[in-house]
Scaffold this active site. Sequence first.
Site, short mmCIF file in Angstrom:
data_model
loop_
_atom_site.label_atom_id
_atom_site.label_comp_id
_atom_site.label_asym_id
_atom_site.label_seq_id
_atom_site.Cartn_x
_atom_site.Cartn_y
_atom_site.Cartn_z
N LYS A 43 -10.15 -46.44 46.82
CA LYS A 43 -11.44 -46.95 46.32
C LYS A 43 -11.25 -47.52 44.93
O LYS A 43 -10.53 -46.95 44.11
CB LYS A 43 -12.47 -45.82 46.23
CG LYS A 43 -12.98 -45.30 47.57
CD LYS A 43 -14.03 -44.23 47.32
CE LYS A 43 -14.86 -43.95 48.56
NZ LYS A 43 -15.96 -43.00 48.26
N GLU A 93 -9.03 -40.99 48.00
CA GLU A 93 -9.96 -39.93 48.37
C GLU A 93 -9.78 -39.60 49.84
O GLU A 93 -9.52 -40.49 50.65
CB GLU A 93 -11.40 -40.42 48.10
CG GLU A 93 -12.41 -39.31 47.95
CD GLU A 93 -13.77 -39.87 47.56
OE1 GLU A 93 -14.09 -39.89 46.36
OE2 GLU A 93 -14.50 -40.31 48.46
N ASN A 116 -27.52 -37.75 41.93
CA ASN A 116 -28.51 -38.72 41.46
C ASN A 116 -29.42 -38.03 40.46
O ASN A 116 -30.02 -37.00 40.77
CB ASN A 116 -29.32 -39.28 42.62
CG ASN A 116 -28.53 -40.30 43.40
OD1 ASN A 116 -27.87 -41.15 42.82
ND2 ASN A 116 -28.58 -40.20 44.72
N ARG A 169 -32.27 -38.84 39.11
CA ARG A 169 -33.58 -39.50 39.06
C ARG A 169 -34.33 -39.14 40.33
O ARG A 169 -33.80 -38.47 41.21
CB ARG A 169 -33.39 -41.01 38.98
CG ARG A 169 -32.44 -41.48 40.08
CD ARG A 169 -32.52 -42.91 40.42
NE ARG A 169 -31.47 -43.28 41.35
CZ ARG A 169 -31.57 -43.21 42.66
NH1 ARG A 169 -32.66 -42.77 43.23
NH2 ARG A 169 -30.55 -43.57 43.44
N VAL A 228 -35.97 -42.50 46.42
CA VAL A 228 -36.97 -43.16 47.28
C VAL A 228 -37.53 -42.15 48.28
O VAL A 228 -38.73 -42.04 48.48
CB VAL A 228 -36.33 -44.35 48.03
CG1 VAL A 228 -37.33 -44.98 48.99
CG2 VAL A 228 -35.79 -45.38 47.06
#
Lengths: 435, 435, 140, 140
Positions: free
Chosen positions: A157, A199, A289, A291, A294
């Site tokens: 990655k 990974e 995350n 925050r 959704v």
Amino acid sequence: MFSKILIANRGEIAVRIIRACKEMGVATVAVYSEADKNALHVALADQSYCIGGPEASESYLNENQIISTAILAGAQAIHPGYGFLSENAHFARACRKNGLVFIGPDPESMERLSDKAILKELIRGTGLSVIPGTKAVASAEEARRAAEIIGYPVMLKPCAGGGGRGIRLIRSEDEVNDAYYQAIGEAVSSFGDGSVYLEKYIFPARHVELQILADEHGNAVCLGDRDCSLQRRNQKLLEETPSPAVDDEQRAQIMELAVEAVKQIRYVGAGTLEFLLDREGNFWFMEMNIRLQVEHCVTEMLTGIDLVKWQIRIAAGIPLDFSQKDIKIKGSAIECRINAGSCGTLKMLHVPGGPSVRFDTYLVVGTVVSPYYDSLLGKLIVYAKTREETLRKMRASLCELVIDGIPTNIEEQLRIVEDERFTSGNYDLTFMGNR
Amino acid sequence: MFSKILIANRGEIAVRIIRACKEMGVATVAVYSEADKNALHVALADQSYCIGGPEASESYLNENQIISTAILAGAQAIHPGYGFLSENAHFARACRKNGLVFIGPDPESMERLSDKAILKELIRGTGLSVIPGTKAVASAEEARRAAEIIGYPVMLKPCAGGGGRGIRLIRSEDEVNDAYYQAIGEAVSSFGDGSVYLEKYIFPARHVELQILADEHGNAVCLGDRDCSLQRRNQKLLEETPSPAVDDEQRAQIMELAVEAVKQIRYVGAGTLEFLLDREGNFWFMEMNIRLQVEHCVTEMLTGIDLVKWQIRIAAGIPLDFSQKDIKIKGSAIECRINAGSCGTLKMLHVPGGPSVRFDTYLVVGTVVSPYYDSLLGKLIVYAKTREETLRKMRASLCELVIDGIPTNIEEQLRIVEDERFTSGNYDLTFMGNR
Amino acid sequence: MKETDIRKYAELMKELGLTGLEITEENSKIRLERSVSVPAKETVYSVPESVGDTQTASEPKDYISVKSPLVGVFYAAPAENADPYVSIGDRVAKGQTLCIVEAMKLMNEITAEVDGVISEICVTNGQIVEYGTELFHIKR
Amino acid sequence: MKETDIRKYAELMKELGLTGLEITEENSKIRLERSVSVPAKETVYSVPESVGDTQTASEPKDYISVKSPLVGVFYAAPAENADPYVSIGDRVAKGQTLCIVEAMKLMNEITAEVDGVISEICVTNGQIVEYGTELFHIKR
């Protein structure tokens, strides 16, 4: 508690936050771009200010304009919603410098947790399993040695990457060399930075995440899990809680570990720990995350706890008034994201109703869907006592929902909800034809 | 369980029942009058049949047509909603005769419980207090003697009456004579039947009712109380649960008595016991409603139990899968009835949203409100953890609700919700200027 | 009247939001009409097909409709193998039985309200009919 | 019939809320009709006043608008007791400072983009202005 909050966002989440403020008796300030002057969030807020042109960079990402508006309007805090400035430590710091509360974690936490390497190091120390991997590898030879230890298959990655771009799968030793040089080339051309890391490739896997609320006083609670395996090109389409792949015992275990981890890293606010769940039932930590998500609404429907209100209360220093034992994971909640297929003007909207049906949207007749922002029109969320009933409820609600004038994915959501793999609960990240 | 149900109703309640059926996997048959051919319930049902002209007597009250349609369409049961045929024992018997299940109590119970004298006798034996009163009194002298025993003030009510008409208040002995002859005269001219009875006048009082679910297997559960004191001319305008006038201990007590009473009279189905609550905290039994109430939704929001689904399940012989201890009375739910001020055609509808906001309606753009049926357009119901937050939520939701093209009482509801007597919880049946 | 004049007036009407314009000058007269912005009604919730065509009501008709007064099953004949009561082209007299609509085992005879000729049979034998379903057209 | 007359009548109808107007004079006759019914778009969720007038954009303008490029407080003068930078009727040159919009303690000078005469000052001293708020009209 704050008496006035500025909402630095648009669309359904701005509407959602404004409504929460009204219910808390908090005055609201909306900001908007020229493209959004007729938007619902502008009409609903107590005060509204145009802050720039339609491009997000001129308006919803314009830090100075937003802070300046907050000061002029007399707001004490800024809610960033999701996207835009919600994960921007620079903005959070600018808020603090100007005497405004950023509703989210403090800028130091944001910086610490947004560095994947630091975050993984932190989490590794808490008892959660992190996906085995390396830091940047300097040569194909180093990649080969690391892969030997991790065990094939592995993924290369780009360190600077995101959104699933530039990832290469390596199934065996003889693929390492070619993959390494191709990955470096792609990373340079895509991100201007050729460093790549290795990974473990977990496949097939489900995307399962845990919702956390933690206050300044050291209280942390986990509000259950969400299964977000239904994605197309890393975009979530449909989410449900609880995950049909996780049994009660597993859930209790991982929730306990998650709460412990959040306490150890001294996180404050609403947050989400994202995991890959493999066939053996192992949770592999991916990222956090910091925050509102959704899909926070499915957790609200299941637990009855208003996450937006608690985000605001936590930012105001109010301690959680419930504890882990108050969280009951009973029944089943599903969210379908209703996205626009292209631009258009809403001619007519008919929203399904009845008990435990919720449609969070910014649509009103005349709303113009412009090309400047994301395609999310609304979120249809239903809850019932059993998953079977929730599925029927979602089917009925999707059939009833009418959005006239804008092409949508309602039909596609119906097909998903009726798909045998979905109804049986036996699906993973490959559902929409992803790798 | 039934595989197909006919809904013998229209408007928001027909929509509500059809949605519940869809969620249960039950097919639906709508019936409609010529005036309702474009109605939402007609569009939502799997099959729809026009059964008569706009007048209710030709359509929604036309027993033969409805039963005949049910048979032709292959429905096994009929849900009568509220109003129309919901309390009609003759219709329930006709259903049974034709091999159809009437979703409600059996016709024998209906007849027994619709006779006020028999009902009061039954209830008196259960431990609940019935408003002291007489059967028909034959003379002014008999009325005087009875009033002496009951204690002034008392009311003279026509035996054949209803809707609050023809009632006379008697404050002291010297008013008895005049009142008696006036009442008889009025009763003859209004109802063609001059018999009157005496009842204790309870003033000031609140209208508080208890929601019951009872199955065929002897299980009965009380789902809490509803305060319906906000009425204009005996029409409920706004309801809330729990009643701010009842404390937890009182509530537990009366709920227990109510469950006991319902078991003793062997009632089966959804039902409501209506009481007058006096200033001393006494509950005086008035009457029992043997059907779904308009305001059932506040109870659903508070308890999370779907009353319509349970009505249907009970009619199908399915036992309740919860018991009294599962019923948690936590938080506060309020319903505002949104009524049409006059006829009109809906031009635009904007419905408020977010967590725990529900608007049960039959309105879609183009819906014509005709003079043939009642004025209820929809029911706005909100729930929150505290009454204070519920009040703010209702205010915000009423402000956001837009019904364009039909005059409504939204403004009036806003005034009520902001009235100090209402916000303090300190209101009774006199609120809207009633006696 | 010149085309350019008509164009001019039409443009003007559009600009000024007029729905009608009539000008009479000396011995010429012009009248223009236009309809403004699509009325809201067209965005209405779609009506299920079973509801039937509402427009026919407003069109002038040269026949009398015989409609079903109840929900039931339409039978064209008194018994299974019997001849139908009426066929297209048959002359019928007021009061004559046209068909049966069965509901709850009751055979409801539907009779002609006028003298005339059967010009159309709108339903088929054994079909479920609603209240108001057209059964026959009778031409006087 | 002159176009100006039709315009005049149409304006009058609009002002007086008329749906029909018929004038017969000597040997000419004119009849105008308009429908008042508010077009569907206008029943849309009401836009707060702060949004500003959207119509101006489509009308032809004989001036240049100077708009605020940011949210802030409008100051007509460099200091509290100083004279304003410009007044109505002043001739200004391209690049000349017209006012200050203060945001976050920063004094942003707003300058003229063209040479011309100040024909209107649209805001008042100390007022909060948004992005896009009209500050001045400049006539060339």
